[in-house]
Design a protein around this motif. Structure first.
Motif, PDB file in Angstrom:
ATOM      1  N   UNK A 143      35.064  33.465  46.800  1.00 15.22           N
ATOM      2  CA  UNK A 143      33.805  33.301  46.068  1.00 15.22           C
ATOM      3  C   UNK A 143      32.697  32.633  46.872  1.00 15.22           C
ATOM      4  N   UNK A 144      33.047  31.682  47.717  1.00 12.07           N
ATOM      5  CA  UNK A 144      32.015  30.993  48.497  1.00 12.07           C
ATOM      6  C   UNK A 144      31.743  31.695  49.820  1.00 12.07           C
ATOM      7  N   UNK A 145      32.792  32.114  50.491  1.00 16.02           N
ATOM      8  CA  UNK A 145      32.626  32.789  51.781  1.00 16.02           C
ATOM      9  C   UNK A 145      32.486  34.299  51.605  1.00 16.02           C
ATOM     10  N   UNK A 146      32.742  34.795  50.396  1.00 13.97           N
ATOM     11  CA  UNK A 146      32.600  36.200  50.039  1.00 13.97           C
ATOM     12  C   UNK A 146      33.418  37.129  50.942  1.00 13.97           C
ATOM     13  N   UNK A 147      34.633  36.714  51.237  1.00 13.56           N
ATOM     14  CA  UNK A 147      35.525  37.527  52.057  1.00 13.56           C
ATOM     15  C   UNK A 147      36.337  38.463  51.162  1.00 13.56           C
ATOM     16  N   UNK A 148      36.607  39.674  51.632  1.00 10.83           N
ATOM     17  CA  UNK A 148      37.451  40.588  50.853  1.00 10.83           C
ATOM     18  C   UNK A 148      38.901  40.091  50.823  1.00 10.83           C
ATOM     19  N   UNK A 149      39.635  40.537  49.822  1.00  8.77           N
ATOM     20  CA  UNK A 149      41.019  40.077  49.651  1.00  8.77           C
ATOM     21  C   UNK A 149      41.888  40.396  50.866  1.00  8.77           C
ATOM     22  N   UNK A 164      45.581  37.891  44.682  1.00 12.76           N
ATOM     23  CA  UNK A 164      45.026  38.240  43.369  1.00 12.76           C
ATOM     24  C   UNK A 164      45.583  37.328  42.280  1.00 12.76           C
ATOM     25  N   UNK A 165      46.884  37.095  42.327  1.00 16.85           N
ATOM     26  CA  UNK A 165      47.525  36.222  41.338  1.00 16.85           C
ATOM     27  C   UNK A 165      46.988  34.803  41.434  1.00 16.85           C
ATOM     28  N   UNK A 166      46.818  34.311  42.660  1.00 14.82           N
ATOM     29  CA  UNK A 166      46.295  32.953  42.846  1.00 14.82           C
ATOM     30  C   UNK A 166      44.856  32.832  42.359  1.00 14.82           C
ATOM     31  N   UNK A 167      44.045  33.875  42.605  1.00 12.77           N
ATOM     32  CA  UNK A 167      42.666  33.858  42.095  1.00 12.77           C
ATOM     33  C   UNK A 167      42.658  33.829  40.571  1.00 12.77           C
ATOM     34  N   UNK A 168      43.504  34.630  39.961  1.00  9.16           N
ATOM     35  CA  UNK A 168      43.577  34.665  38.499  1.00  9.16           C
ATOM     36  C   UNK A 168      44.010  33.308  37.959  1.00  9.16           C
ATOM     37  N   UNK A 169      45.041  32.743  38.553  1.00  4.16           N
ATOM     38  CA  UNK A 169      45.549  31.446  38.094  1.00  4.16           C
ATOM     39  C   UNK A 169      44.504  30.353  38.330  1.00  4.16           C
ATOM     40  N   UNK A 170      43.803  30.403  39.438  1.00  7.35           N
ATOM     41  CA  UNK A 170      42.755  29.411  39.731  1.00  7.35           C
ATOM     42  C   UNK A 170      41.654  29.482  38.682  1.00  7.35           C
ATOM     43  N   UNK A 171      41.261  30.704  38.305  1.00  7.27           N
ATOM     44  CA  UNK A 171      40.224  30.863  37.281  1.00  7.27           C
ATOM     45  C   UNK A 171      40.689  30.283  35.947  1.00  7.27           C
ATOM     46  N   UNK A 172      41.964  30.488  35.615  1.00  3.10           N
ATOM     47  CA  UNK A 172      42.509  29.930  34.370  1.00  3.10           C
ATOM     48  C   UNK A 172      42.475  28.404  34.393  1.00  3.10           C
TER      49      UNK A 172
END
Length: 182
Positions: A143-149, A164-172
């Motif tokens: 999100x900050x560095x805008x790098x692709x997965x 992807x799972x870590x991003x989802x969990x982080x958002x939660x």
């Protein structure tokens, strides 16, 4: 190749290395500093580690295999260097000292906490910085560095689906944290 030719080639390579590392520092210095700060949460330490990272890059430049972009290679070195630092005795001793200082009451500290908590942007930043490292690094890189997965996967040596799972969990976690603040 005689000794004089070898010295001349070495001098050209050293000059090219110096020029390349200088360009890397100019183009990526702030981004690396920001990334390092997300790991260590201390500006002074982040600045010191960033210098160490660029020194390490200079020393290891001949090991760059061009299998990824040089920025990805640089971020991977930074990420690994930060993880090593977080496992180090120096860091653990520093954290222990900070926890001991937390028991000492400070009016200035209370005022500072109030000022920080009033700003939504700073609140989100604090929430991101409070995430465990494995979540924080993917949030910052994505999100900050805008790098692709795929590039984050190369930097962290973690599978794209895990990213992807870590991003989802982080958002939660962030959502829960921000709801609690309201």
């Amino acid at each position: 190749m005689n000794e004089l030719e070898h010295k001349a080639v070495s001098k050209v390579f050293a000059t090219d290395k110096e020029q390349l590392i200088h360009e890397l520092m100019n183009e990526n210095g702030d981004a690396v500093l920001h990334l390092v700060f997300t790991y260590v949460k201390n500006q002074t330490i982040a600045e010191d580690l960033t210098q160490e990272i660029f020194i390490k890059c200079y020393e290891k430049l001949d090991q760059f295999k061009h299998q990824s972009s040089i920025k990805t290679w640089l971020y991977r070195i930074a990420s690994n260097h930060c993880k090593d630092y977080l496992r180090s005795w120096h860091y653990r001793k520093l954290i222990l000292n900070e926890k001991l200082l937390d028991y000492i009451p400070s009016k200035a500290k209370d005022v500072e906490v109030e000022v920080i908590s009033k700003s939504e942007e700073e609140s989100l930043t604090n929430a991101v910085m409070g995430l465990p490292v494995k979540y924080r690094e993917v949030v910052v890189l994505h999100y900050y560095e805008e790098l692709p997965l795929a590039e984050i996967s190369k930097i962290t040596s973690v599978n794209v689906n895990t990213i992807k799972t870590r991003l989802k969990r982080a958002k939660e976690i962030l959502k829960e944290h921000l709801i609690e603040e309201v």
